[in-house]
Design an enzyme around this catalytic site. Structure first.
Site, PDB file in Angstrom:
ATOM      1  N   HIS A 229       0.898  -1.151  -0.013  1.00 11.26           N
ATOM      2  CA  HIS A 229      -0.057  -0.126  -0.022  1.00 11.26           C
ATOM      3  C   HIS A 229       1.015   1.219   0.029  1.00 11.26           C
ATOM      4  O   HIS A 229       1.586   1.348  -1.011  1.00 11.26           O
ATOM      5  CB  HIS A 229      -1.055   0.046   1.179  1.00 11.26           C
ATOM      6  CG  HIS A 229      -2.191   0.940   1.239  1.00 11.26           C
ATOM      7  ND1 HIS A 229      -2.478   1.752   0.210  1.00 11.26           N
ATOM      8  CD2 HIS A 229      -2.804   1.267   2.340  1.00 11.26           C
ATOM      9  CE1 HIS A 229      -3.506   2.587   0.638  1.00 11.26           C
ATOM     10  NE2 HIS A 229      -3.587   2.311   1.707  1.00 11.26           N
ATOM     11  N   HIS A 270      -2.377  -2.314  -9.627  1.00 13.30           N
ATOM     12  CA  HIS A 270      -3.202  -1.768  -8.504  1.00 13.30           C
ATOM     13  C   HIS A 270      -4.477  -2.589  -8.280  1.00 13.30           C
ATOM     14  O   HIS A 270      -4.853  -3.334  -9.447  1.00 13.30           O
ATOM     15  CB  HIS A 270      -3.683  -0.452  -9.224  1.00 13.30           C
ATOM     16  CG  HIS A 270      -4.194   0.640  -8.059  1.00 13.30           C
ATOM     17  ND1 HIS A 270      -5.553   0.543  -7.712  1.00 13.30           N
ATOM     18  CD2 HIS A 270      -3.704   1.504  -7.500  1.00 13.30           C
ATOM     19  CE1 HIS A 270      -5.827   1.458  -6.930  1.00 13.30           C
ATOM     20  NE2 HIS A 270      -4.643   2.151  -6.379  1.00 13.30           N
ATOM     21  N   ASP A 328       2.849   5.509  -6.858  1.00 16.13           N
ATOM     22  CA  ASP A 328       4.037   5.340  -6.116  1.00 16.13           C
ATOM     23  C   ASP A 328       5.120   5.243  -6.966  1.00 16.13           C
ATOM     24  O   ASP A 328       6.432   5.519  -6.577  1.00 16.13           O
ATOM     25  CB  ASP A 328       3.937   4.207  -5.238  1.00 16.13           C
ATOM     26  CG  ASP A 328       2.954   4.328  -4.091  1.00 16.13           C
ATOM     27  OD1 ASP A 328       1.992   3.606  -4.027  1.00 16.13           O
ATOM     28  OD2 ASP A 328       3.160   5.318  -3.304  1.00 16.13           O
TER      29      ASP A 328
HETATM   30  C1  SDX Z   1      -1.190   2.097  -3.563  1.00 22.42           C
HETATM   31  O1  SDX Z   1      -6.143   0.909  -3.211  1.00 22.42           O
HETATM   32  C2  SDX Z   1      -5.626   1.962  -3.295  1.00 22.42           C
HETATM   33  O2  SDX Z   1      -6.379   2.879  -3.891  1.00 22.42           O
HETATM   34  C3  SDX Z   1      -4.242   2.076  -3.144  1.00 22.42           C
HETATM   35  C4  SDX Z   1      -3.653   3.346  -3.568  1.00 22.42           C
HETATM   36  C5  SDX Z   1      -4.038   4.521  -2.782  1.00 22.42           C
HETATM   37  O3  SDX Z   1      -3.944   5.824  -3.219  1.00 22.42           O
HETATM   38  O4  SDX Z   1      -4.625   4.524  -1.640  1.00 22.42           O
HETATM   39  O5  SDX Z   1      -3.803   3.473  -4.897  1.00 22.42           O
HETATM   40  C6  SDX Z   1      -1.959   3.375  -3.070  1.00 22.42           C
HETATM   41  O6  SDX Z   1      -1.399   1.395  -2.606  1.00 22.42           O
HETATM   42  C7  SDX Z   1      -0.881   1.764  -4.822  1.00 22.42           C
HETATM   43  C8  SDX Z   1      -0.324   0.358  -5.082  1.00 22.42           C
HETATM   44  C9  SDX Z   1       0.961   0.485  -4.336  1.00 22.42           C
HETATM   45  N1  SDX Z   1       1.712  -1.099  -4.129  1.00 22.42           N
HETATM   46  C10 SDX Z   1       2.824  -1.390  -5.091  1.00 22.42           C
HETATM   47  O7  SDX Z   1       3.058  -0.772  -6.093  1.00 22.42           O
HETATM   48  C11 SDX Z   1       3.286  -2.845  -4.728  1.00 22.42           C
HETATM   49  C12 SDX Z   1       3.452  -3.618  -5.927  1.00 22.42           C
HETATM   50  N2  SDX Z   1       1.936  -3.800  -6.701  1.00 22.42           N
HETATM   51  C13 SDX Z   1       1.694  -5.006  -6.158  1.00 22.42           C
HETATM   52  O8  SDX Z   1       1.943  -5.606  -4.903  1.00 22.42           O
HETATM   53  C14 SDX Z   1       0.163  -5.313  -6.604  1.00 22.42           C
HETATM   54  O9  SDX Z   1       0.264  -4.868  -7.829  1.00 22.42           O
HETATM   55  C15 SDX Z   1      -0.893  -4.483  -5.774  1.00 22.42           C
HETATM   56  C16 SDX Z   1      -0.766  -5.197  -4.429  1.00 22.42           C
HETATM   57  C17 SDX Z   1      -0.933  -3.297  -6.041  1.00 22.42           C
HETATM   58  C18 SDX Z   1      -2.109  -5.287  -6.320  1.00 22.42           C
HETATM   59  O10 SDX Z   1      -2.115  -6.739  -5.929  1.00 22.42           O
HETATM   60  P1  SDX Z   1      -3.024  -7.744  -6.798  1.00 22.42           P
HETATM   61  O11 SDX Z   1      -4.302  -7.123  -6.415  1.00 22.42           O
HETATM   62  O12 SDX Z   1      -2.886  -8.993  -6.427  1.00 22.42           O
HETATM   63  O13 SDX Z   1      -3.022  -7.350  -8.214  1.00 22.42           O
HETATM   64  P2  SDX Z   1      -3.726  -8.287  -9.182  1.00 22.42           P
HETATM   65  O14 SDX Z   1      -4.760  -9.160  -8.747  1.00 22.42           O
HETATM   66  O15 SDX Z   1      -4.271  -6.981 -10.177  1.00 22.42           O
HETATM   67  O16 SDX Z   1      -2.517  -9.206  -9.830  1.00 22.42           O
HETATM   68  C19 SDX Z   1      -2.812  -9.729 -11.077  1.00 22.42           C
HETATM   69  C20 SDX Z   1      -1.491 -10.352 -11.414  1.00 22.42           C
HETATM   70  C21 SDX Z   1      -1.021 -11.681 -10.386  1.00 22.42           C
HETATM   71  O17 SDX Z   1      -0.264 -12.735 -11.021  1.00 22.42           O
HETATM   72  P3  SDX Z   1      -1.268 -13.832 -11.833  1.00 22.42           P
HETATM   73  O18 SDX Z   1      -1.311 -14.654 -10.246  1.00 22.42           O
HETATM   74  O19 SDX Z   1      -2.439 -13.408 -12.492  1.00 22.42           O
HETATM   75  O20 SDX Z   1      -0.220 -14.576 -12.649  1.00 22.42           O
HETATM   76  O21 SDX Z   1      -0.609  -9.759 -11.618  1.00 22.42           O
HETATM   77  C22 SDX Z   1       0.562  -9.807 -10.969  1.00 22.42           C
HETATM   78  C23 SDX Z   1      -0.001 -10.901  -9.696  1.00 22.42           C
HETATM   79  O22 SDX Z   1       0.985 -11.477  -9.079  1.00 22.42           O
HETATM   80  N3  SDX Z   1       1.191  -8.797 -10.066  1.00 22.42           N
HETATM   81  C24 SDX Z   1       2.313  -8.314 -10.167  1.00 22.42           C
HETATM   82  C25 SDX Z   1       2.569  -7.083  -9.551  1.00 22.42           C
HETATM   83  N4  SDX Z   1       1.212  -6.972  -9.074  1.00 22.42           N
HETATM   84  C26 SDX Z   1       0.424  -7.747  -9.549  1.00 22.42           C
HETATM   85  N5  SDX Z   1       3.692  -9.167 -10.776  1.00 22.42           N
HETATM   86  C27 SDX Z   1       4.759  -8.341 -10.592  1.00 22.42           C
HETATM   87  N6  SDX Z   1       4.645  -6.971 -10.406  1.00 22.42           N
HETATM   88  C28 SDX Z   1       3.428  -6.467  -9.655  1.00 22.42           C
HETATM   89  N7  SDX Z   1       3.789  -5.161  -9.118  1.00 22.42           N
END
Ligand code: SDX
Length: 388
Positions: A229, A270, A328
């Site tokens: 987050h 996201h 971010d």
């Molecule tokens: C914020 O909610 C909000 O509004 C939050 C925020 C706010 O203003 O409050 O916008 C701020 O928290 C932004 C997010 C910051 N976090 C990061 O940048 C950390 C890196 N991102 C990941 O941890 C991830 O993208 C999340 C946590 C943000 C979202 O995770 P999800 O919900 O699991 O993502 P998804 O379901 O869309 O994933 C789909 C696929 C998965 O792979 P498969 O199982 O389908 O094969 O994409 C992959 C995930 O493993 N994936 C990534 C990835 N993010 C998702 N793979 C590599 N790198 C990434 N960053």
């Protein structure tokens, strides 16, 4: 279904609450605060005006804006006890751990006689929090480097004051760069609110029990800290430093795609945006401006970030999964250029998000509400008897 935005039944079944503050369309990359697009607010508004908009639902006229700024200015100082709490922390305590405690300390200072059913007292809590978070954040930083705390100055605007309290010293007169102050103000604005994200939902859930609003904000700061987050901005800089050179980008892209490797590309992806995050576009533009103004446009980390973004946006794995740079991805580079230490990045996010948190809390308490009670799908054993 208010005649303007209609949702399909599938979405309605997942919605946890109703709110009129922020609207996000993750597929279209749309972010509206009380109907105003984020890029227009970033272009034409400023952070305190956006705080007023989030809290009150409308942009202020000139007189209301001045009155709001005067109220904020009146509450920027903090009780002397706060310095004593800071003395209890070692210098290398993580600033987010300190901020959780300081927000909690405000709950101790502002508790007796607090009537959260009184709209005027709720507004005062909002004003106090927006006004004091920069002072608490700057004191947290000064404590970590053993420098004296700087008092807020009424002659400076909100962002100038924060940078003065962070980097000013008693021996010197205030000397804040207008370009950096403007960049800081837009960064605060871009973080101001974001619908029902994890930390805002935490504040609402805590607030639904009738808990002290300052304690609810402390719970929001705790939830924001995680690297998935708000902690992502700090994690982006750590990742860019670990990559270290453009020649190693492909190695990290491969790791991000490897299911057996827990590494994820920080600053990408996201929960809601399955297209670009409109905030990251604005953030990228500010990044250009600040680095150019400081003459560090060839900052190696910025060049790695730019190249990483280009490669990821052309990579099938990221395209398939609709992974784009989020808010971010670039913020950390700007904060580093401004001189903010990496450990303080998520504190900046918490500072910026405070009006969002407290506006959602106020919105919930301004209408009839019930205590939040998420339900579960039970997956444990069926009922059984204790062995005779
Ligand atoms: C914020 O909610 C909000 O509004 C939050 C925020 C706010 O203003 O409050 O916008 C701020 O928290 C932004 C997010 C910051 N976090 C990061 O940048 C950390 C890196 N991102 C990941 O941890 C991830 O993208 C999340 C946590 C943000 C979202 O995770 P999800 O919900 O699991 O993502 P998804 O379901 O869309 O994933 C789909 C696929 C998965 O792979 P498969 O199982 O389908 O094969 O994409 C992959 C995930 O493993 N994936 C990534 C990835 N993010 C998702 N793979 C590599 N790198 C990434 N960053």
């Amino acid at each position: 279904a208010n005649g303007v935005f209609t949702y399909d039944p599938g979405f309605m079944s997942t919605a946890s609450t109703e709110s009129a503050i922020t609207y996000i369309d993750g597929d279209a990359g749309v972010l509206l605060h009380r109907g105003y697009p984020i890029d227009q607010l970033a272009e034409h508004s400023d952070y305190l005006e956006t705080c007023y908009l989030l809290l009150n639902g409308e942009l202020p006229d000139a007189e209301s804006k001045q009155q709001f700024i005067a109220e904020i200015t009146q509450h920027t100082m903090v009780d002397a006890q706060i310095a004593k709490i800071l003395d209890g922390f070692q210098r290398d305590a993580h600033p987010m751990a300190v901020m959780v405690s300081l927000a909690g300390a405000l709950a101790a200072l502002y508790h007796e006689g607090l009537d959260i059913d009184d709209a005027a007292q709720r507004k005062l809590a909002a004003i106090r929090l927006i006004a004091k978070m920069p002072t608490l954040a700057a004191m947290t930083y000064k404590h970590s480097i053993g420098q004296p705390y700087m008092s807020p100055l009424n002659s400076l605007n909100y962002a100038e004051n924060f940078l003065h309290m962070m980097f000013g010293v008693p021996a010197d007169k205030p000397n804040v760069s207008p370009v950096l102050a403007k960049a800081m103000d837009v960064i605060f604005l871009l973080h101001a609110d974001h619908e029902q994200n994890a930390s805002t939902s935490t504040v609402r859930l805590a607030g639904s029990t009738g808990a002290n609003p300052y304690a609810c904000i402390a719970s929001g700061i705790s939830a924001l800290w995680g690297p998935a987050h708000g902690g992502a901005n700090e994690a982006v800089l750590t990742m860019l430093n670990e990559i270290g050179d453009e020649s190693r980008i492909e190695e990290f892209i491969a790791r991000a795609k490897d299911k057996d490797d827990p590494f994820r590309l920080m600053g990408f992806g996201h929960r809601v945006y399955k297209n670009f995050d409109p905030r990251s576009r604005v953030m990228r533009k500010i990044c250009d401006e600040v680095l150019a103004d400081l003459g560090v446009e060839n900052d190696p980390l910025f060049k790695i970030a730019r190249r990483l973004e280009k490669i990821a946006l052309e990579d099938e794995y990221f395209i398939e999964r609709k992974l784009y740079p989020n808010v971010d991805f670039y913020s950390g580079i700007i904060l580093k250029a401004i001189g903010i230490p990496t450990s303080m990045f998520t504190v900046i996010f918490a500072l910026g998000r405070t009006p969002g948190w407290i506006s959602h809390w106020n919105e919930m308490l301004s209408n009839p509400y019930k205590i939040g009670r998420p339900r579960q799908l039970y997956t444990g054993p069926v009922q059984r008897d204790y062995p005779a």
